[in-house]
Structure formats: structure tokens, C-alpha cells
Design a protein around this motif. Structure first.
Motif, short mmCIF file in Angstrom:
data_model
loop_
_atom_site.label_atom_id
_atom_site.label_comp_id
_atom_site.label_asym_id
_atom_site.label_seq_id
_atom_site.Cartn_x
_atom_site.Cartn_y
_atom_site.Cartn_z
N ALA A 1 0.83 -1.21 0.00
CA ALA A 1 0.00 0.00 0.00
C ALA A 1 0.86 1.26 0.00
CB ALA A 1 -0.93 -0.01 1.22
N LEU A 2 1.95 1.23 0.75
CA LEU A 2 2.86 2.37 0.77
C LEU A 2 3.44 2.62 -0.62
CD1 LEU A 2 4.67 1.56 4.11
CD2 LEU A 2 3.38 3.67 3.66
N ARG A 3 3.90 1.57 -1.26
CA ARG A 3 4.49 1.72 -2.59
C ARG A 3 3.43 2.17 -3.61
NH1 ARG A 3 7.46 -1.64 -5.57
NH2 ARG A 3 8.83 0.10 -6.02
N LEU B 1 -0.59 6.53 5.19
CA LEU B 1 -1.67 5.66 4.74
C LEU B 1 -2.97 6.18 5.33
CD1 LEU B 1 -0.25 2.01 5.08
CD2 LEU B 1 -0.48 3.35 2.98
N THR B 2 -4.07 5.81 4.73
CA THR B 2 -5.39 6.08 5.26
C THR B 2 -5.89 4.85 6.00
OG1 THR B 2 -6.58 5.24 3.33
CG2 THR B 2 -5.85 7.55 3.26
N PRO B 3 -6.89 4.99 6.84
CA PRO B 3 -7.44 3.80 7.49
C PRO B 3 -7.86 2.72 6.47
CG PRO B 3 -8.27 5.75 8.58
CD PRO B 3 -7.52 6.23 7.36
N GLU B 4 -8.33 3.14 5.32
CA GLU B 4 -8.74 2.17 4.31
C GLU B 4 -7.54 1.44 3.70
OE1 GLU B 4 -11.32 -0.15 2.26
OE2 GLU B 4 -11.87 1.35 3.77
N THR B 5 -6.50 2.19 3.35
CA THR B 5 -5.35 1.55 2.69
C THR B 5 -4.47 0.79 3.68
OG1 THR B 5 -4.05 3.60 2.89
CG2 THR B 5 -5.28 3.23 0.83
N ALA B 6 -4.69 1.00 4.99
CA ALA B 6 -3.87 0.32 6.00
C ALA B 6 -4.47 -0.98 6.48
CB ALA B 6 -3.65 1.26 7.19
N LYS B 7 -5.54 -1.44 5.85
CA LYS B 7 -6.17 -2.68 6.30
C LYS B 7 -5.37 -3.90 5.86
CE LYS B 7 -10.91 -0.96 6.46
NZ LYS B 7 -12.28 -1.08 5.89
#
Length: 207
Positions: free
Chosen positions: A97-99, A201-207
Motif C-alpha cells: 500500500a505504501l508503494r 496511509l489512510t485507514p482504508e489503505t492500511a487494512k
């Protein structure tokens, strides 16, 4: 808090579980494992591998030096990939997600040259970092300050712009002493929460 310019992952117990004792307990039983680890400093021997010594030569020499435990010590080489397992899936999702969001992601890991070669085809995400700092190639291990200095010199990111996670407090302390942002890894969800708090990250992308 300074803006994060790059995120730095340890690998063992952050992206891949590394529990040799658990492996040996499953193969030879806890009692015998405890006796072996009391008799032989297997983690210290592995530290030589992480410093760049040849994996096979180092483990086989240790096996030859400890004939009572020869077969068990050889498992450290011959069945190593079973010790370095499984992947920590949530951490892998965070890396990706970070990349995907354009954040540079580095690896800073105590890992041998040959052991990394064994692990990489099993764990394809090991090839997905923007930069990889592998102790075996660098011939210095965490928490020695030199390895952090080498990362800084190579990547060109100000220490305050690096956010680093590791499961060992001594490794974290050295990074923090150099001005890095740090997170002691105690589980993927805590790391996810830290990445959200840092705004990468956002809460969504950090799942």
C-alpha cells in the motif's frame, strides 16, 4: 512530527516470522531444544551469517564442532526456510500500500547473503523494496550505528524523514538516537495505526 520521506522495514518478525525455537520445538520437542540452545549459541552463530559469513560453511562447521547435536544443528541450514515462516500478511499489504501510494520503502535487515537468496523466491515481496540494506552484504549488523550511517549516506534522506519499524528495542533505540522516526513492531495492526497517524496511509489503505 517531521514529514515522512521514506518508510523502512525490518524483515524478521515484521514481514516474515522468525522463530527458530518454535521450529525446533515442533521437530525435537521443547525439552531437547532447550538443552541444545543452552549448549550451543545458535543465534550467535547465525549472527556470523548475518555479518556476511557463508551460510553453509558456518552452520556445517558448527555442526561438526558439536557432534552430539550435529543432526539438529544441520537443520538450521537444511530446513532454514521452515524457520523463516510464515509471512506476516498484513505487514506485506502495508508494504504494498505504501508503494502504491508513491512512498519510498526500504528494507533494513539482519540477513545473510545466502539466506536471503533462499528466501526471495519463496517471498516475492522481498523484491519489491525501493532499496534493500542487507547486513550480509554490508558486513555490519543492527544495532551497530554504522549500518544506519550507511543507509543515510546511500539513500540521501534526512534521518528525521525516515520512519523505521523493527521488533527489537535495541535496533529501534540506535535509530532513534540518530534522529529517525521509529516504531517498535509488536504486531501489524499497531504498525498500521502508526502509518495512519503519520499520514502516509489512510485507514482504508492500511487494512
Amino acid at each position: 512530527m517531521a514529514d515522512v520521506q521514506a518508510v523502512v522495514f525490518d524483515i524478521g518478525n515484521v514481514l516474515i516470522e522468525w522463530q527458530p525455537e518454535r521450529f525446533y520445538d515442533s521437530v525435537i520437542g521443547e525439552e531437547r531444544r532447550k538443552a541444545m540452545f543452552a549448549a550451543i549459541d545458535l543465534h550467535g552463530i547465525n549472527d556470523l551469517v548475518d555479518r556476511g559469513h557463508n551460510f553453509r560453511d558456518t552452520i556445517y562447521a558448527a555442526a561438526d564442532a558439536n557432534p552430539k547435536w550435529r543432526d539438529e544443528v544441520l537443520m538450521w541450514h537444511d530446513r532454514w526456510i521452515e524457520m523463516a515462516a510464515p509471512a506476516i500478511d498484513h505487514s506485506v499489504r502495508l508494504l504494498r500500500a505504501l508503494r502504491a501510494g508513491g512512498m519510498p520503502v526500504f528494507a533494513l535487515t539482519n540477513f545473510g547473503i545466502q539466506t536471503f537468496e533462499v528466501a526471495e523466491p519463496v517471498y516475492p515481496f522481498l523484491g519489491e523494496f525501493d532499496r534493500r540494506y542487507i547486513s550480509g552484504h554490508m558486513q555490519v549488523v543492527k544495532p551497530d550505528a554504522q549500518i544506519y550511517e550507511m543507509v543515510e549516506a546511500d539513500c540521501g534522506v534526512d534521518p528525521a524523514g525516515l520512519l523505521f519499524t523493527d521488533d527489537r528495542i535495541d535496533n529501534i533505540r540506535t535509530a532513534a538516537d540518530r534522529g529517525w522516526q521509529t516504531h517498535l513492531f509488536e504486531g501489524a495492526q499497531g504498525w498500521a495505526d502508526r502509518l495512519v497517524a503519520a499520514g502516509v496511509l489512510t485507514p482504508e489503505t492500511a487494512k
